[in-house]
Design an enzyme around this catalytic site. Structure first.
Site, PDB file in Angstrom:
ATOM      1  CB  CYS A 134      -0.875  -0.042   1.254  1.00 31.51           C
ATOM      2  SG  CYS A 134      -1.909   1.401   1.485  1.00 31.51           S
ATOM      3  CG  ASN A 188      -9.127   0.839  11.106  1.00 34.98           C
ATOM      4  OD1 ASN A 188      -9.234  -0.150  11.825  1.00 34.98           O
ATOM      5  ND2 ASN A 188      -8.949   0.754   9.807  1.00 34.98           N
ATOM      6  CB  CYS A 244      -8.277   1.622   5.985  1.00 33.06           C
ATOM      7  SG  CYS A 244      -8.238   0.185   4.966  1.00 33.06           S
TER       8      CYS A 244
HETATM    9  N1  SAH Z   1      -7.230   9.268  -0.849  1.00 31.93           N
HETATM   10  C1  SAH Z   1      -7.636   8.006  -1.355  1.00 31.93           C
HETATM   11  C2  SAH Z   1      -6.779   6.832  -0.910  1.00 31.93           C
HETATM   12  C3  SAH Z   1      -6.379   6.725   0.538  1.00 31.93           C
HETATM   13  S1  SAH Z   1      -7.423   6.066   1.734  1.00 31.93           S
HETATM   14  C4  SAH Z   1      -9.085   7.768  -1.025  1.00 31.93           C
HETATM   15  O1  SAH Z   1      -9.680   8.557  -0.310  1.00 31.93           O
HETATM   16  O2  SAH Z   1      -9.654   6.806  -1.527  1.00 31.93           O
HETATM   17  C5  SAH Z   1      -7.782   4.394   1.412  1.00 31.93           C
HETATM   18  C6  SAH Z   1      -9.166   4.021   1.974  1.00 31.93           C
HETATM   19  O3  SAH Z   1      -9.192   4.018   3.416  1.00 31.93           O
HETATM   20  C7  SAH Z   1     -10.236   5.013   1.532  1.00 31.93           C
HETATM   21  O4  SAH Z   1     -11.396   4.333   1.119  1.00 31.93           O
HETATM   22  C8  SAH Z   1     -10.504   5.772   2.798  1.00 31.93           C
HETATM   23  O5  SAH Z   1     -11.753   6.395   2.772  1.00 31.93           O
HETATM   24  C9  SAH Z   1     -10.365   4.681   3.833  1.00 31.93           C
HETATM   25  N2  SAH Z   1     -10.197   5.192   5.198  1.00 31.93           N
HETATM   26  C10 SAH Z   1      -9.681   6.374   5.593  1.00 31.93           C
HETATM   27  N3  SAH Z   1      -9.726   6.492   6.935  1.00 31.93           N
HETATM   28  C11 SAH Z   1     -10.269   5.362   7.400  1.00 31.93           C
HETATM   29  C12 SAH Z   1     -10.550   4.878   8.710  1.00 31.93           C
HETATM   30  N4  SAH Z   1     -10.291   5.604   9.793  1.00 31.93           N
HETATM   31  N5  SAH Z   1     -11.093   3.654   8.807  1.00 31.93           N
HETATM   32  C13 SAH Z   1     -11.337   2.889   7.703  1.00 31.93           C
HETATM   33  N6  SAH Z   1     -11.096   3.296   6.458  1.00 31.93           N
HETATM   34  C14 SAH Z   1     -10.566   4.524   6.305  1.00 31.93           C
END
Ligand code: SAH
Length: 298
Positions: free
Chosen positions: A60, A245, A288
């Protein structure tokens, strides 16, 4: 490279950079996930994560140092945006981990720090380096791009004719709720986003993966599931449910296992294929939304 003339070496130095990252820190989760903190050589540091799946090793990668998107539930929001990464810096994350672990990585997801479609040209160049038979030689089918929904660049990506998987961070089917979680929704709302997604599917013939992070008493009710079915019905897609998370100062809490399963079952019963993403690396803040930019401490 002393086998090259001094003038050529000087020329190379002026025109090219070799991005060789130093590992500042490496952490290992009890599930085998590894998180790396890399010194990107300008006083900044980024994180990358290595995960083990049945079908191979997945990295990732981060695309920016910090993130401008401001999603309320994501740790990458908590720090100031510094800059976008160069194509070489994106690919170096994979090379550095392959060197450190003495392994070959088979899959790559653009799901680390930053918004890949906000660093469009460099991400496209990185994909070309990854794809190239004389480069990493990784098939585009093994690469996923995740976006918070930068609509004009979804159209652009659709026209590129590459076989990457596109993931859309949706998280709600209601504009009001999505805007309260993701400010980007004020710029490109769900209807505009879905129109771009339909164009992408039509153009590429590929199914889109919608990411939906479930937060307790926020977007995890059966009403929310019903809204999602209405929105996605008839779309060539898959829904990836992520138990949210918790991050420092975050106001969102993880849904209960029971609500997550009910939500998934409702989608599946109503014709939307949905799976729950296995949570990896949360004990080392590698899951994530838990990655963040760091300063290199001297
Ligand atoms: N900026 C991009 C890629 C990074 S995040 C995007 O927004 O898609 C990768 C994934 O993790 C995204 O779907 C995002 O919404 C999710 N994500 C971000 N914070 C999170 C959290 N606290 N818990 C679970 N998923 C989360």
């Amino acid at each position: 490279m002393t086998n090259l003339s001094e003038s050529l070496r000087e020329k190379l130095k002026q025109h090219f950079d070799l991005h060789v990252f130093k590992i500042i820190k490496k952490q290992e989760s009890k599930d085998g996930t590894k998180k790396y903190l890399f010194d990107v050589l300008d006083n900044n540091a980024i994180e990358s994560v290595l995960m083990e799946y049945k079908y191979g090793k997945t990295i990732c990668v981060s695309t920016q140092i910090g993130c401008k998107m401001g999603c309320k539930f994501c740790a990458s929001t908590g720090v100031k945006f510094a800059r976008s990464l160069e194509p070489g810096e994106i690919v170096e994350q994979l090379l550095a981990i392959e060197r450190d672990e003495n392994i070959r990585i088979s899959n790559l997801v653009f799901m680390g720090i930053g918004e890949p479609l906000d660093n469009y040209d460099n991400v496209m160049k990185a994909i070309k380096l990854l794809n190239h038979p004389k480069g990493i030689n990784m098939g585009a089918r093994h690469i996923s791009i995740s976006t918070s929904g930068i609509v004009p660049n979804i159209y652009k990506l659709a026209d590129e004719n590459i076989q990457c998987t596109l993931s859309i961070s949706l998280h709600s089917s209601s504009n009001e709720k999505r805007s309260s979680m993701m400010p980007i929704n004020n710029l490109y709302n769900i209807q505009e986003l879905m129109k771009a997604c339909r164009y992408y599917i039509e153009k590429t013939n590929k199914r889109i993966s919608f990411e939906y992070a479930l937060a307790k008493d926020n977007n995890d009710s059966l009403e929310d599931a019903k809204g999602l079915v209405q929105l996605l019905k008839g779309t060539l897609c898959h829904v990836n449910l992520i138990p949210i998370n918790k991050i420092e100062d975050g106001k969102f809490n993880k849904s209960s296992n029971e609500s997550i399963i009910k939500f998934r079952d409702y989608l599946n019963k109503h014709g939307i294929v949905a799976t729950i993403r296995r949570e990896l690396g949360s004990d080392i803040d590698a899951a994530c939304g838990q990655l963040r930019k760091k300063e290199v401490s001297k």
